[in-house]
Design a protein around this motif. Structure first.
Motif, short mmCIF file in Angstrom:
data_model
loop_
_atom_site.label_atom_id
_atom_site.label_comp_id
_atom_site.label_asym_id
_atom_site.label_seq_id
_atom_site.Cartn_x
_atom_site.Cartn_y
_atom_site.Cartn_z
N ASP A 22 -45.91 18.92 -11.67
CA ASP A 22 -45.53 20.66 -12.18
C ASP A 22 -45.77 21.61 -11.49
O ASP A 22 -44.52 22.67 -10.93
CB ASP A 22 -45.75 20.75 -13.61
CG ASP A 22 -45.49 19.72 -15.91
OD1 ASP A 22 -44.42 18.71 -14.60
OD2 ASP A 22 -45.65 19.34 -16.15
N VAL A 23 -46.76 21.91 -11.38
CA VAL A 23 -47.21 22.65 -9.90
C VAL A 23 -46.93 22.62 -8.71
O VAL A 23 -45.90 23.83 -7.89
CB VAL A 23 -48.89 22.65 -9.78
CG1 VAL A 23 -49.02 23.40 -9.01
CG2 VAL A 23 -49.65 22.81 -11.49
N LEU A 24 -46.77 21.40 -8.57
CA LEU A 24 -45.32 21.85 -7.22
C LEU A 24 -43.99 22.47 -7.25
O LEU A 24 -43.39 22.50 -6.12
CB LEU A 24 -45.41 19.97 -6.66
CG LEU A 24 -46.72 19.04 -5.88
CD1 LEU A 24 -47.06 18.21 -5.85
CD2 LEU A 24 -46.69 20.51 -4.14
N ARG A 25 -43.66 21.91 -8.67
CA ARG A 25 -41.99 21.93 -8.56
C ARG A 25 -42.30 23.52 -9.30
O ARG A 25 -41.28 24.52 -8.77
CB ARG A 25 -42.02 21.41 -9.89
CG ARG A 25 -41.64 19.86 -9.83
CD ARG A 25 -40.10 19.19 -11.10
NE ARG A 25 -40.24 18.05 -10.70
CZ ARG A 25 -40.71 16.64 -11.72
NH1 ARG A 25 -41.80 17.30 -12.59
NH2 ARG A 25 -40.68 15.46 -11.48
N ALA A 26 -42.82 24.13 -9.82
CA ALA A 26 -43.20 25.21 -10.17
C ALA A 26 -43.34 26.27 -8.79
O ALA A 26 -43.39 27.76 -9.02
CB ALA A 26 -44.26 25.64 -11.50
N TYR A 27 -44.25 25.67 -8.04
CA TYR A 27 -44.86 26.38 -7.27
C TYR A 27 -44.45 25.67 -5.43
O TYR A 27 -45.89 25.16 -5.00
CB TYR A 27 -46.63 26.61 -7.20
CG TYR A 27 -46.44 28.02 -8.72
CD1 TYR A 27 -45.54 29.08 -8.67
CD2 TYR A 27 -47.60 27.41 -9.77
CE1 TYR A 27 -46.04 30.20 -9.81
CE2 TYR A 27 -47.08 27.68 -11.07
CZ TYR A 27 -46.74 28.90 -10.79
OH TYR A 27 -46.55 30.22 -11.60
N VAL A 30 -47.72 25.57 -2.56
CA VAL A 30 -49.22 25.43 -3.48
C VAL A 30 -49.10 24.08 -2.60
O VAL A 30 -50.02 23.66 -2.27
CB VAL A 30 -49.45 24.56 -4.70
CG1 VAL A 30 -49.35 26.87 -5.16
CG2 VAL A 30 -48.70 24.04 -4.66
N ARG A 31 -48.31 23.16 -1.38
CA ARG A 31 -48.52 21.95 -0.89
C ARG A 31 -49.33 21.90 -0.01
O ARG A 31 -49.95 21.12 0.13
CB ARG A 31 -46.41 21.17 -0.82
CG ARG A 31 -46.70 20.25 0.12
CD ARG A 31 -45.33 19.73 1.02
NE ARG A 31 -44.57 18.64 -0.66
CZ ARG A 31 -43.91 18.18 -1.53
NH1 ARG A 31 -44.62 17.25 -0.67
NH2 ARG A 31 -43.44 17.87 -2.49
N PRO A 32 -49.13 22.95 0.89
CA PRO A 32 -50.10 22.69 2.02
C PRO A 32 -51.84 22.98 2.01
O PRO A 32 -52.62 22.26 2.31
CB PRO A 32 -49.74 23.65 2.91
CG PRO A 32 -48.40 24.18 2.45
CD PRO A 32 -48.37 24.18 0.73
N GLY A 46 -48.33 8.08 -9.32
CA GLY A 46 -49.99 8.85 -10.01
C GLY A 46 -49.00 10.51 -9.54
O GLY A 46 -49.97 10.60 -10.95
N ALA A 47 -49.11 10.62 -9.24
CA ALA A 47 -49.35 12.06 -8.93
C ALA A 47 -48.21 12.96 -10.03
O ALA A 47 -48.11 13.74 -10.63
CB ALA A 47 -48.43 12.54 -7.86
N MET A 48 -46.85 11.94 -10.59
CA MET A 48 -46.03 12.66 -11.10
C MET A 48 -46.65 12.49 -12.69
O MET A 48 -46.73 13.65 -13.56
CB MET A 48 -45.17 11.26 -11.81
CG MET A 48 -44.18 10.78 -10.90
SD MET A 48 -43.14 12.21 -10.09
CE MET A 48 -42.00 11.37 -9.38
#
Length: 80
Positions: A22-27, A30-32, A46-48
């Motif tokens: 959810d955090v990756l989808r919204a922002y 932040v991936r790096p 697992g990250a799902m």
């Protein structure tokens, strides 16, 4: 005034109970941060559903530092 009312009243914040996905989808910016902290398997099953807290625990990371870095990344999104 810029931004919507909620952003002005309640600052955006990434918390330990949010799902990594959810955090990756919204922002996406932040991936790096996740990668820098050793959490490179961001598309694994697992990250799902995994929360930031459980991901940090599984990778032996300092949760407070991870959250600080993630929130710094979203805080600076409008300044880029």
């Amino acid at each position: 005034m810029t931004g919507n009312l909620r952003e002005r009243v309640v600052p955006l914040q990434i918390t330990k109970d949010l799902s990594i996905m959810d955090v990756l989808r919204a922002y996406p910016q932040v991936r790096p941060v996740f990668i820098r902290h050793g959490m490179g398997c961001l598309e694994c099953m697992g990250a799902m559903d995994e929360t930031i807290a459980s991901g940090a625990r599984m990778h032996g990371l300092d949760l407070d530092q991870l959250l600080k870095d993630l929130n710094e990344a979203i805080k600076n999104r409008d300044q880029e």
